[in-house]
Structure formats: structure tokens, C-alpha cells
Design a protein around this motif. Structure first.
Motif, PDB file in Angstrom:
ATOM      1  N   LEU A 461       0.618  -1.390   0.116  1.00  7.42           N
ATOM      2  CA  LEU A 461       0.067   0.029  -0.017  1.00  7.42           C
ATOM      3  C   LEU A 461       0.933   1.164  -0.117  1.00  7.42           C
ATOM      4  CD1 LEU A 461      -2.851  -1.015   2.580  1.00  7.42           C
ATOM      5  CD2 LEU A 461      -3.080  -0.972   0.019  1.00  7.42           C
ATOM      6  N   VAL A 462       1.863   1.305   0.691  1.00  6.14           N
ATOM      7  CA  VAL A 462       2.844   2.387   0.847  1.00  6.14           C
ATOM      8  C   VAL A 462       3.579   2.603  -0.356  1.00  6.14           C
ATOM      9  CG1 VAL A 462       4.693   3.589   2.042  1.00  6.14           C
ATOM     10  CG2 VAL A 462       3.061   2.305   3.510  1.00  6.14           C
ATOM     11  N   ALA A 463       3.940   1.529  -0.982  1.00 10.19           N
ATOM     12  CA  ALA A 463       4.698   1.752  -2.238  1.00 10.19           C
ATOM     13  C   ALA A 463       3.859   2.367  -3.333  1.00 10.19           C
ATOM     14  CB  ALA A 463       5.161  -0.066  -2.573  1.00 10.19           C
ATOM     15  N   ALA A 464       2.416   1.765  -3.351  1.00  9.85           N
ATOM     16  CA  ALA A 464       1.780   2.234  -4.306  1.00  9.85           C
ATOM     17  C   ALA A 464       1.361   3.750  -4.189  1.00  9.85           C
ATOM     18  CB  ALA A 464       0.090   1.676  -4.303  1.00  9.85           C
ATOM     19  N   ARG A 514     -12.622   1.862   0.410  1.00 11.72           N
ATOM     20  CA  ARG A 514     -11.768   3.165  -0.151  1.00 11.72           C
ATOM     21  C   ARG A 514     -10.939   3.479   1.148  1.00 11.72           C
ATOM     22  NH1 ARG A 514     -13.145   8.437   0.542  1.00 11.72           N
ATOM     23  NH2 ARG A 514     -12.567   9.924  -1.107  1.00 11.72           N
ATOM     24  N   LEU A 515      -9.446   3.563   0.418  1.00 12.88           N
ATOM     25  CA  LEU A 515      -8.577   3.811   1.544  1.00 12.88           C
ATOM     26  C   LEU A 515      -8.150   5.377   1.258  1.00 12.88           C
ATOM     27  CD1 LEU A 515      -6.469   0.466   0.980  1.00 12.88           C
ATOM     28  CD2 LEU A 515      -8.381   1.001   2.764  1.00 12.88           C
ATOM     29  N   VAL A 516      -7.724   6.277   2.266  1.00 14.17           N
ATOM     30  CA  VAL A 516      -7.378   7.659   2.043  1.00 14.17           C
ATOM     31  C   VAL A 516      -5.957   7.765   2.879  1.00 14.17           C
ATOM     32  CG1 VAL A 516      -7.649   9.903   2.708  1.00 14.17           C
ATOM     33  CG2 VAL A 516      -9.498   8.609   2.191  1.00 14.17           C
ATOM     34  N   PHE A 517      -4.926   7.998   2.055  1.00 15.04           N
ATOM     35  CA  PHE A 517      -3.701   8.380   2.537  1.00 15.04           C
ATOM     36  C   PHE A 517      -3.247   9.793   2.702  1.00 15.04           C
ATOM     37  CE2 PHE A 517      -3.898   4.181   0.734  1.00 15.04           C
ATOM     38  CZ  PHE A 517      -3.223   3.184   1.416  1.00 15.04           C
ATOM     39  N   HIS A 518      -2.457  10.051   3.672  1.00 11.95           N
ATOM     40  CA  HIS A 518      -1.748  11.480   3.773  1.00 11.95           C
ATOM     41  C   HIS A 518      -0.295  11.391   3.857  1.00 11.95           C
ATOM     42  CE1 HIS A 518      -6.088  12.674   4.799  1.00 11.95           C
ATOM     43  NE2 HIS A 518      -6.047  11.664   5.851  1.00 11.95           N
ATOM     44  N   ALA A 519       0.438  12.272   3.002  1.00 12.14           N
ATOM     45  CA  ALA A 519       1.836  12.212   2.921  1.00 12.14           C
ATOM     46  C   ALA A 519       2.655  13.645   2.815  1.00 12.14           C
ATOM     47  CB  ALA A 519       2.188  11.456   1.496  1.00 12.14           C
ATOM     48  N   MET A 567      -6.024   1.019 -13.158  1.00 14.99           N
ATOM     49  CA  MET A 567      -5.328   0.335 -11.832  1.00 14.99           C
ATOM     50  C   MET A 567      -4.021   0.350 -11.761  1.00 14.99           C
ATOM     51  SD  MET A 567      -8.613  -0.841 -10.678  1.00 14.99           S
ATOM     52  CE  MET A 567      -8.266  -2.143  -9.575  1.00 14.99           C
ATOM     53  N   TRP A 568      -3.574   0.717 -10.477  1.00 13.12           N
ATOM     54  CA  TRP A 568      -2.218   0.704 -10.073  1.00 13.12           C
ATOM     55  C   TRP A 568      -1.953  -0.738  -9.704  1.00 13.12           C
ATOM     56  CZ3 TRP A 568       1.491   4.896 -10.170  1.00 13.12           C
ATOM     57  CH2 TRP A 568       1.103   5.975 -10.512  1.00 13.12           C
ATOM     58  N   VAL A 569      -0.885  -1.405 -10.254  1.00 10.46           N
ATOM     59  CA  VAL A 569      -0.863  -2.688  -9.953  1.00 10.46           C
ATOM     60  C   VAL A 569       0.647  -2.913  -9.289  1.00 10.46           C
ATOM     61  CG1 VAL A 569      -0.381  -5.307 -10.582  1.00 10.46           C
ATOM     62  CG2 VAL A 569      -2.037  -3.883 -11.719  1.00 10.46           C
ATOM     63  N   VAL A 570       0.875  -3.330  -8.025  1.00 10.00           N
ATOM     64  CA  VAL A 570       2.222  -3.288  -7.377  1.00 10.00           C
ATOM     65  C   VAL A 570       2.623  -4.632  -6.926  1.00 10.00           C
ATOM     66  CG1 VAL A 570       3.447  -2.430  -5.267  1.00 10.00           C
ATOM     67  CG2 VAL A 570       1.660  -0.988  -6.223  1.00 10.00           C
ATOM     68  N   HIS A 571       3.625  -5.083  -7.201  1.00  5.15           N
ATOM     69  CA  HIS A 571       4.053  -6.566  -6.961  1.00  5.15           C
ATOM     70  C   HIS A 571       5.478  -6.443  -6.388  1.00  5.15           C
ATOM     71  CE1 HIS A 571       4.768 -10.809  -7.711  1.00  5.15           C
ATOM     72  NE2 HIS A 571       3.776 -10.785  -8.425  1.00  5.15           N
ATOM     73  N   ASP A 572       5.476  -7.391  -5.608  1.00  6.31           N
ATOM     74  CA  ASP A 572       6.824  -7.720  -4.531  1.00  6.31           C
ATOM     75  C   ASP A 572       7.637  -8.898  -4.750  1.00  6.31           C
ATOM     76  OD1 ASP A 572       5.219  -9.372  -3.267  1.00  6.31           O
ATOM     77  OD2 ASP A 572       5.557  -8.340  -1.306  1.00  6.31           O
ATOM     78  N   GLY A 573       6.985  -9.661  -5.928  1.00  2.00           N
ATOM     79  CA  GLY A 573       7.615 -10.629  -6.189  1.00  2.00           C
ATOM     80  C   GLY A 573       7.098 -12.049  -5.478  1.00  2.00           C
TER      81      GLY A 573
END
Length: 667
Positions: A461-464, A514-519, A567-573
Motif C-alpha cells: 500500500l505504501v509503495a503504491a 476506499r482507503l485514504v492516505f496522507h503524505a 488500476m495501479w498494480v504493485v508486485h513485490d515478487g
């Protein structure tokens, strides 16, 4: 050897045969439907001829049209591939009568083995164990119901002609029998042109083992050991491997001898597969004989070092079997999975559309790709939605599984949804890793192979979030470079504020959440917060070979990130996460009212049967229509109790995705 061969099929098997023929210096002739005019097998063959419309019945099932092309092109032989006419004895006989070599068994052998009913009777006469059942020609529904009651439940209804999981149903009680029978017969008639079925007792939690056999015209017969295909979903094989992780040398020898006995009993010629189920008590039973090459034949090739298509061609040309039984070697372990255009999270609904991006791992000593499409091709609604077969090999099973995980992590498909993430979860599941999976496990535990949306990996999630922040900064700099003042501080997306770092908020949807992030921060250093948890990110940057590298709370991480249809697709292996960016202050609405008033077509297809009329009263969950798409029947049910106001399609109509098929009167 032949000078020219016609391939009466499409997709990856047609490309596979073309590849072997080219290595042997044999010219190839392809046939294609109007929907396949730009398909890879058409492009790769030396010649290609259109034989009809997109529906299989109008093209690939037209034996007369295929024979006419063979005559026009001067082909000496026809390779049927698998599916379509590959197990049709009438077609094999017509090919032989036309003076063309059919690369497969003789029509007489196919009639005895191509029918599941006939093959079962043959095995019983030869002394091979068979499951109790009914294989009679009387297909009257009342007779079949009576036989089902005699056999006992649970039982399986199976199309007598065909394979690939089509035309098969499990019935667990007498009251369900007729409905399942009708559906099975329709599916069998559509896929194979015949609606005859057989009944047999359903063995609970069996393993599925098949033995590859070959015979020649000189009386020779042998087997090339086993493949295990126990990982199945709705009778469709999902993962195949060789050797089987549970087979003992004694059981391998016994089943191999039984398979060869069957081949010798009918003077079998060319490639075939004898399929068995093995009960929990270790006893095995004959299931069926496929008189053709199988989709999963590459795993046998990888562990034996043999080209089974070349064997087919040489045997069809009159040569003897190239090896003796005791000369067959089995080295290492091979596993195959099939990449499909389908949506596992929507009940494995088949997909279609152009492949905007298709990234597969490069082939080599440990990885093999058999594909019938490339990037830019279209997965059509008219045929099986398989994109490619991914096959891996290594010295033993644990290393082969590790190879498979790495290879899947290197796959990316943009366009129609795919089953890649499902396969990644499958090959890490204990039932697969420990080699204990049975044929019904996936259907009994579907939730075990779906994404854990309630507890997603926070690192992903953070990586996205970081990927989106970096992309926003990159886009701002690009826009600044095209402006009249590229050095303007207003063109820098660093969140700067007088006296403190400005806070940026992003919203993304994960499934229904629905997820909300603040940075805060910029240029690879951020402080990210979500739902009371905070992470410090440093060193975030895109690497030259594409992945994103970053440190989260001083722990290094390397992930791949790409955008697929928004869609944002994130993959760590190990894990693949799909997140959809949404507006920060979007208005939430369920839309349930409109959805509950209608039945929509889940995908393009043909209406098979309409089971209700305007004015009828229906209950929630009642089946109201059946459509067919990609050789599979889809049952459509009423979303709620109510009265039907309008029927939007009739049997035989082709409908587009999201078309309103049934409209209910407002609640």
C-alpha cells in the motif's frame, strides 16, 4: 516424412505444431475463421485459408471445408491439434477416405476410445478397474434419471464425446438431476456437436493421474510415464506436473502397464492419453481416453527431453516408435500453468478484448512459453480465453515451484483481466506445495485463493502511494518544462508551505474498500499516514530496469509498478495488489437499486435459453436465462424477488456486455 501439413486448429497448439514442422523442414497450411484473420497461427504458417464465420460450427468444426483446403493446398496430412475435430471419428475417416493422412489414431480406434462410454466398456473388458456407472445408448431423461438413482449420489454426468472440462456436472441429490442433465447436454452439443452423456459414481477427493501413451503401425506400444492434474477448477485443469509427487514406483509401473494394455487391445496408433482417478485408499480407476495430444503435453516433453509432436509426425509417416520402453528417461520436475483472460474474483468469468500489454518471462533452459497470441492481439469471445501456457523445469519439485513463482512474478497482462494473481496464490498454497491437492479442493475452498483485501500488505500500500507521488512530481516537472517559465516555483510539486511541509492526500479503492492516505515530503522522502499508522519512506526512486526501490522504516524494498486500465498494480515478487485511484472527496453511492432491478449480460455471448416470460413472478436467485460465451454456459439469476417487466433477448440472440436481458418491475 511429409512435405506439407494442414493444421486443423488454432491458438497455441497450431503455433506449436508449426514450430516443430519448421524445424523438420515441413511446410504448413493454416485454416482460420473470420475472427482469426490476424491470429498468430495464420501469420506463422506458410499458407492460410479462411473457412468460415467466427462460431466454431461455422469454421473449425467444418470438416468438409478443412478437407477442401487440404485438397487445394496439396497437403499430404492433417494435424487436428486438440479440441474441435481432434477426436471426431467421422472426420478422421473422411480424411483417410480423401487419401490424406490423419495425424492421430485410426477412425476405428477413435470410435472405440473417443467415446467415454465406449472407452469405459473397453477398459472393463480388458480388466482395467472402472468406476460404476451407466454408458448405455438410451438417453431418455427418465432412463437416465433411473440409472442415476441406481448408481447412487453423488454422481457425475459427463459428455460422452469431448473433454477439457466441458459438459460435466456433479449431482448430489436426485432432485437436481434433470436440470444438470439439460445443461450438460446443451454444453456438450455446443462444444462437440453431440449431446450424449454417461453417468458414473463420483469418487470423493480423488487424485487425477494421466499416462501418456504412443503406438505405431508396426504393433509397438509404450508409455512415457505420468502427469498429475489434480489441481482443477470446475473440471478444468489449472496446474499440471510430472512426475506426480505422490506416485510410488510400484503404482507408476502398474498404471503404465494398464495404459499400454489398453493401447495394445485396440491396436492404437499415435499419441493418446489414458486418464485415471486415484481414490484416497490408493486404488485407481479408468476415467477416459483422449485420442489426441493433450494441452499439458509440454511437462512430459520437459522431463523426457522428447518432442511429442515430432513423434506424432514420424509415426503418422509410417516410422516405428523411436525408443524402447526401458529407454525412456525421466529427469527433473516440470510444472505447467495456463494463463487465462478471466476474472477469478468474479467467479472466473471469461474475458475478452485486446492485449494492450503482454509481458511474459523470457524462455530459456528453465522456462518455456507456449502462446498463440502476442501483445496487441485480441482475445475473442468465440473461443477458449487461454493466453499462454507457462512451463517451468528444474532438478526437483521444490526448485521447480520456486522457478514457477519467479516466472509468474515476471508476467503482466493489461487489457482483459487475467488469472495471474490467482496462480501466484495457488503455487504458494500448502496443498500444492505439499503435493496433497485433490481434484475438488479448489472448488471446496475458493476463498483460499482470493486476495486478502481485509488485510492487505501495508508495504505494498505504501509503495503504491509513493509511486503515485513520484509520478505526480514527474508529471509536474514535465509540464513545467513545456511552460514559458520552467523554473517557476509554482511548477514544483513538493508540497511546500510556509513554515512546514504541506500535506497531500490520496484516495484509492481496494476491492470494495476506499482507503485514504496522507503524505508529506517530496523527491523520494515521505512521511505517509493511514488509519492511525505512519511510515517513513526514504530513497524512493525508479531503477533503470523499471522497478521502484524504496526504504520503508529503514527496510529496503523493491517492487514492480505498472498501470493497467487505470488500476495501479504493485508486485513485490510474492503478492500482487491492484488499487484504483479515486477522487479524494468522491460521493459514495451503492447504486444497488438500479442493479437490483435488472439482469445484465456479464460479457458478450449468445443466449442459449430463456427460462421466464414477461409477467412471471420470480424468486431471488431463480435462474431466468442461460448464455454461452467462450464455450462455457453462464447461468443468470434474478437479483431479487419480483415480477418481470421485460425480456431483452431471445434464445439464439447475440448480446453485448452489460446489455439488459431481464428487467424487473420496480420494487
Amino acid at each position: 516424412m511429409f512435405e506439407k501439413i494442414l493444421i486443423a486448429n488454432r491458438g497455441e497448439i497450431a503455433c506449436r505444431v508449426i514450430r516443430t514442422c519448421r524445424a523438420l523442414g515441413i511446410r504448413t497450411v493454416a485454416v482460420y475463421s473470420e475472427a482469426d484473420a490476424d491470429a498468430q497461427h495464420v501469420r506463422q504458417a506458410d499458407e492460410a485459408y479462411c473457412i468460415g464465420g467466427p462460431r466454431p460450427a461455422d469454421s473449425y468444426l467444418r470438416g468438409d471445408a478443412i478437407l477442401e483446403v487440404a485438397r487445394r493446398a496439396g497437403a499430404q496430412a492433417i494435424h487436428p491439434g486438440y479440441g474441435f475435430l481432434s477426436e471426431n471419428a467421422d472426420f478422421a475417416e473422411a480424411v483417410e477416405a480423401a487419401g490424406v493422412v490423419f495425424i492421430g489414431p485410426k477412425a476405428a480406434s477413435m470410435r472405440r476410445m473417443g467415446s467415454k462410454a465406449g472407452a469405459k466398456e473397453l477398459m472393463q473388458a480388458a480388466g482395467v478397474p472402472v468406476v460404476p456407472g451407466y454408458t448405455g445408448e438410451d438417453q431418455t431423461p427418465s432412463v437416465l434419471q433411473a440409472e442415476a438413482d441406481r448408481i447412487g449420489y453423488p454422481l457425475m454426468i459427463k459428455a460422452a464425446h469431448g473433454g477439457g472440462g466441458k459438459g460435466m456436472r456433479i449431482v448430489r441429490e436426485a432432485g437436481e438431476f434433470i436440470a444438470h442433465l439439460e445443461s450438460c447436454q446443451r454444453e456438450a452439443a455446443s462444444a462437440f456437436g453431440r449431446d450424449r452423456v454417461l453417468l458414473e459414481r463420483y469418487v470423493e477427493k480423488p487424485r487425477h493421474i494421466e499416462i501418456q501413451v504412443f503406438g505405431d503401425a508396426h504393433g509397438g506400444a509404450m508409455h512415457l510415464n505420468e502427469r498429475e492434474c489434480s489441481a482443477q477448477r470446475r473440471y478444468q485443469k489449472v496446474l499440471e506436473e510430472s512426475p506426480s509427487p505422490f506416485m510410488t514406483p510400484a503404482l507408476r509401473r502398474e498404471m503404465g502397464e494398464a495404459a499400454v494394455l489398453a493401447a495394445r487391445a485396440i491396436d492404437y496408433v499415435n499419441a493418446g492419453t489414458v486418464e485415471f482417478i486415484v481414490g484416497q485408499d490408493g486404488r485407481f480407476y479408468f476415467m477416459e481416453i483422449n485420442t489426441r495430444l493433450q494441452v499439458e503435453h509440454p511437462v512430459t516433453e520437459q522431463v523426457t527431453g522428447l518432442d511429442l509432436v515430432e513423434w506424432q509426425l514420424r509415426i503418422a509417416a509410417g516410422e516405428a516408435l523411436p525408443l524402447a520402453q526401458d529407454a525412456v528417461r525421466q529427469h527433473g520436475h516440470a510444472i505447467e500453468v495456463r494463463l487465462y483472460a478471466e476474472d477469478p474474483e468474479a467467479g472466473f468469468l471469461p474475458g475478452s478484448g485486446p492485449l494492450r500489454r503482454l509481458r511474459l518471462p523470457p524462455p530459456g533452459p528453465h522456462v518455456r512459453i507456449d502462446a498463440g497470441v502476442v501483445e496487441g492481439d485480441t482475445v475473442t469471445i468465440h473461443y477458449d480465453p487461454m493466453i499462454a501456457k507457462l512451463i517451468v523445469w528444474d532438478e526437483d519439485r521444490p526448485r521447480a515451484l520456486a522457478r514457477l513463482r519467479t516466472a509468474l512474478a515476471g508476467c503482466a497482462i493489461e487489457g482483459p483481466k487475467s488469472n495471474i494473481a490467482f496462480l501466484e496464490r495457488l503455487v504458494r498454497h500448502p496443498a500444492v506445495v505439499e503435493g496433497t491437492i485433490d481434484t475438488g479442493y479448489l472448488d471446496r475452498h475458493p476463498e483460499a485463493f482470493m486476495p486478502a483485501e481485509d488485510a492487505p500488505d501495508p508495504d505494498l500500500l505504501v509503495a503504491a502511494v509513493v509511486a503515485r507521488l513520484l509520478a505526480g512530481e514527474r508529471d509536474s516537472l514535465r509540464l513545467a518544462g513545456t511552460s514559458g517559465d520552467p523554473c517557476s516555483p509554482w511548477a514544483i510539486a513538493d508540497g511546500w508551505r510556509l513554515g512546514h511541509g504541506g500535506r497531500r492526500s490520496l484516495a484509492m479503492r481496494l476491492g470494495d474498500r476506499r482507503l485514504v492516505f496522507h503524505a508529506r515530503g517530496s523527491e523520494g522522502r515521505y512521511h505517509v499516514e493511514h488509519d492511525g499508522t505512519a511510515w517513513d519512506v526514504a530513497g524512493a526512486r525508479w531503477l533503470a530496469d523499471g522497478p521502484l526501490a524504496l526504504r520503508i522504516n529503514d527496510r529496503g524494498l523493491r517492487v514492480s509498478v505498472h498501470v493497467d486500465d487505470g488500476m495501479w498494480v504493485v508486485h513485490d515478487g510474492r503478492t500482487r495488489l491492484r488499487l484504483q485511484p479515486v477522487a479524494l472527496y468522491e460521493r459514495e453511492g451503492t447504486g444497488e437499486g438500479a442493479a437490483a432491478d435488472s439482469v445484465l449480460a456479464p460479457m458478450p455471448g449468445r443466449v442459449v435459453v430463456v427460462k421466464a416470460d414477461a409477467g412471471d413472478t420470480v424468486e431471488a436467485g431463480q435462474e431466468v436465462m442461460v448464455i454461452e460465451a467462450m464455450k462455457m454456459e453462464l447461468s443468470l439469476k434474478a437479483p431479487r424477488a419480483g415480477t418481470i417487466a421485460r425480456i431483452g433477448a431471445a434464445a439464439g440472440d447475440f448480446v453485448e456486455a452489460d446489455a439488459v436481458l431481464i428487467a424487473l418491475e420496480p420494487a
